[in-house]
Motif scaffolding. Structure first.
Motif, PDB file in Angstrom:
ATOM      1  N   UNK A  44      57.963 -78.525  10.910  1.00 27.08           N
ATOM      2  CA  UNK A  44      57.306 -77.669  11.904  1.00 27.08           C
ATOM      3  C   UNK A  44      55.864 -77.411  11.470  1.00 27.08           C
ATOM      4  N   UNK A  45      54.916 -77.668  12.342  1.00 27.15           N
ATOM      5  CA  UNK A  45      53.502 -77.537  12.009  1.00 27.15           C
ATOM      6  C   UNK A  45      52.872 -76.437  12.859  1.00 27.15           C
ATOM      7  N   UNK A  46      52.123 -75.570  12.198  1.00 25.60           N
ATOM      8  CA  UNK A  46      51.309 -74.577  12.887  1.00 25.60           C
ATOM      9  C   UNK A  46      49.861 -75.048  12.804  1.00 25.60           C
ATOM     10  N   UNK A  47      49.311 -75.573  13.909  1.00 32.11           N
ATOM     11  CA  UNK A  47      47.927 -76.048  13.872  1.00 32.11           C
ATOM     12  C   UNK A  47      46.958 -74.888  14.035  1.00 32.11           C
ATOM     13  N   UNK A  48      46.052 -74.741  13.076  1.00 34.44           N
ATOM     14  CA  UNK A  48      45.114 -73.618  13.100  1.00 34.44           C
ATOM     15  C   UNK A  48      43.697 -74.132  13.281  1.00 34.44           C
ATOM     16  N   UNK A  49      43.044 -73.658  14.324  1.00 32.31           N
ATOM     17  CA  UNK A  49      41.643 -73.970  14.575  1.00 32.31           C
ATOM     18  C   UNK A  49      41.118 -72.960  15.580  1.00 32.31           C
ATOM     19  N   UNK A  50      39.832 -73.004  15.820  1.00 34.68           N
ATOM     20  CA  UNK A  50      39.264 -72.092  16.817  1.00 34.68           C
ATOM     21  C   UNK A  50      39.709 -72.456  18.220  1.00 34.68           C
ATOM     22  N   UNK A  51      40.188 -73.687  18.403  1.00 29.77           N
ATOM     23  CA  UNK A  51      40.675 -74.111  19.717  1.00 29.77           C
ATOM     24  C   UNK A  51      42.159 -73.813  19.923  1.00 29.77           C
ATOM     25  N   UNK A  60      45.813 -71.671  20.034  1.00 32.12           N
ATOM     26  CA  UNK A  60      46.228 -70.445  20.712  1.00 32.12           C
ATOM     27  C   UNK A  60      47.415 -69.848  19.962  1.00 32.12           C
ATOM     28  N   UNK A  61      47.267 -68.729  19.235  1.00 29.32           N
ATOM     29  CA  UNK A  61      46.025 -67.947  19.157  1.00 29.32           C
ATOM     30  C   UNK A  61      44.978 -68.626  18.272  1.00 29.32           C
ATOM     31  N   UNK A  62      43.737 -68.257  18.485  1.00 29.69           N
ATOM     32  CA  UNK A  62      42.626 -68.867  17.772  1.00 29.69           C
ATOM     33  C   UNK A  62      42.632 -68.465  16.292  1.00 29.69           C
ATOM     34  N   UNK A  63      42.255 -69.438  15.430  1.00 34.81           N
ATOM     35  CA  UNK A  63      42.093 -69.188  14.005  1.00 34.81           C
ATOM     36  C   UNK A  63      40.631 -69.412  13.658  1.00 34.81           C
ATOM     37  N   UNK A  64      40.007 -68.412  13.040  1.00 34.62           N
ATOM     38  CA  UNK A  64      38.588 -68.510  12.729  1.00 34.62           C
ATOM     39  C   UNK A  64      38.375 -67.983  11.313  1.00 34.62           C
ATOM     40  N   UNK A  65      37.779 -68.819  10.448  1.00 35.24           N
ATOM     41  CA  UNK A  65      37.541 -68.391   9.076  1.00 35.24           C
ATOM     42  C   UNK A  65      36.662 -67.141   9.011  1.00 35.24           C
ATOM     43  N   UNK A  66      35.784 -66.976   9.975  1.00 46.92           N
ATOM     44  CA  UNK A  66      34.885 -65.824   9.966  1.00 46.92           C
ATOM     45  C   UNK A  66      35.541 -64.558  10.508  1.00 46.92           C
ATOM     46  N   UNK A  67      36.781 -64.671  10.997  1.00 44.06           N
ATOM     47  CA  UNK A  67      37.496 -63.531  11.575  1.00 44.06           C
ATOM     48  C   UNK A  67      38.835 -63.356  10.864  1.00 44.06           C
ATOM     49  N   UNK A  68      38.872 -62.656   9.736  1.00 40.16           N
ATOM     50  CA  UNK A  68      40.126 -62.499   8.986  1.00 40.16           C
ATOM     51  C   UNK A  68      41.282 -61.940   9.797  1.00 40.16           C
ATOM     52  N   UNK A  69      40.986 -61.186  10.841  1.00 37.23           N
ATOM     53  CA  UNK A  69      42.064 -60.655  11.680  1.00 37.23           C
ATOM     54  C   UNK A  69      42.840 -61.762  12.374  1.00 37.23           C
ATOM     55  N   UNK A  70      42.247 -62.940  12.496  1.00 40.36           N
ATOM     56  CA  UNK A  70      42.924 -64.054  13.158  1.00 40.36           C
ATOM     57  C   UNK A  70      43.870 -64.814  12.233  1.00 40.36           C
ATOM     58  N   UNK A  71      43.862 -64.495  10.945  1.00 37.09           N
ATOM     59  CA  UNK A  71      44.666 -65.253   9.991  1.00 37.09           C
ATOM     60  C   UNK A  71      46.146 -64.877  10.030  1.00 37.09           C
TER      61      UNK A  71
END
Length: 282
Positions: free
Chosen positions: A29-36, A38-49
């Motif tokens: 099972x893969x969780x793809x993390x990127x700004x694109x 859903x939900x968005x993952x952004x290194x500059x936004x720790x709340x998104x981690x």
């Protein structure tokens, strides 16, 4: 028994998408993390981690834009703490060969109290086919502040194969793999091999760091231009002019050669043959 889930950061990038595809093919099972994503993952936004880390067993950690960025060590340290708090068991870091900040980040991951592996990669061959240098290749001139320095260009498919092995097999825990291609090439030699494989007129133009920076500002903006320029100044001093054994140690096979990479790119159509005058007139 179900396989553990893996978070793949930079999942739309050169290494991330290959790793995600390989893991999916293996049934993980893969969780793809990127700004694109859903939900968005952004290194500059720790709340998104936190949403991305929930329920994840292992993480492929690829920091964007590069571990050479001044803020990278602090954010990587914060991310490793968040991963530990979320119950993550293993971290696999994509590191940059010869980069001072990357070495700091390697130590942060090693000290995080989790199982870990380091994939320390040389200059990507795919930079010529998928990255910033595709346009220059197609235009016929690769201009870089690299002088006559030689690099052991690594095929990103080898990086992906090593990373997947480390993510899925605990025998690799605690190891650092110096992942490179099998031989050294100057950028002039790399351009010549691209030209031979593609039939295009491709050459290398050595330029100064200042010239490189000025040309890049208009294309990428001042911040990214400064990051790439400083990185070039740091690593194009000959420190990486040696071949690593990481692919052989991790996979038991030799790394892919740059000539094989070139043939594959030509077959995929990324470097189309030049349009001749007679063909253009038809």
């Amino acid at each position: 028994m179900s396989l553990p889930s893996v978070l793949v950061t930079a999942a739309t990038g050169k290494t991330g998408r290959r790793i995600a595809d390989r893991l999916t093919d293996l049934g993980y099972p893969v969780v793809p993390a990127s700004r694109r994503a859903e939900p968005s993952f952004d290194w500059a936004e720790p709340a998104s981690w936190s949403p991305a880390l929930h329920g994840v067993d292992a993480v492929y950690l690829c920091y964007y834009p590069d571990l050479a960025a001044p803020e990278a060590p602090a954010l990587v340290e914060k991310f490793t703490a968040a991963a530990r708090d979320a119950g993550v068991r293993k971290l696999v870091l994509l590191s940059g060969r010869g980069e001072t900040n990357a070495q700091r980040c390697e130590q942060i991951v090693a000290d995080a109290g989790l199982a870990y592996g380091i994939v320390r990669a040389s200059w990507f061959a795919q930079n010529f086919s998928e990255g910033n240098l595709l346009g220059p290749v197609l235009a016929g001139t690769i201009a870089l502040p690299a002088g006559t320095v030689a690099e052991p260009f690594v095929d990103v498919d080898d990086i992906a194969d090593v990373a997947v092995a480390v993510l899925t097999d605990d025998r690799h825990n605690g190891r650092t793999y110096d992942v490179t291609g099998p031989r050294l090439l100057t950028f002039a030699q790399a351009a010549a091999e691209i030209a031979t494989a593609s039939g295009r007129d491709v050459g290398y133009l050595p330029i100064t760091a200042e010239q490189f920076h000025l040309a890049l500002v208009a294309e990428a903006g001042p911040d990214y231009a400064r990051l790439l320029t400083d990185l070039c100044v740091e690593v194009f001093d000959g420190r990486n002019a040696s071949v690593g054994d990481g692919v052989r140690r991790a996979l038991g096979r030799e790394p892919r050669d740059f000539a094989d990479f070139c043939r594959q790119v030509v077959a995929a159509g990324a470097w189309p043959p030049p349009v001749t005058a007679s063909a253009a007139d038809r």
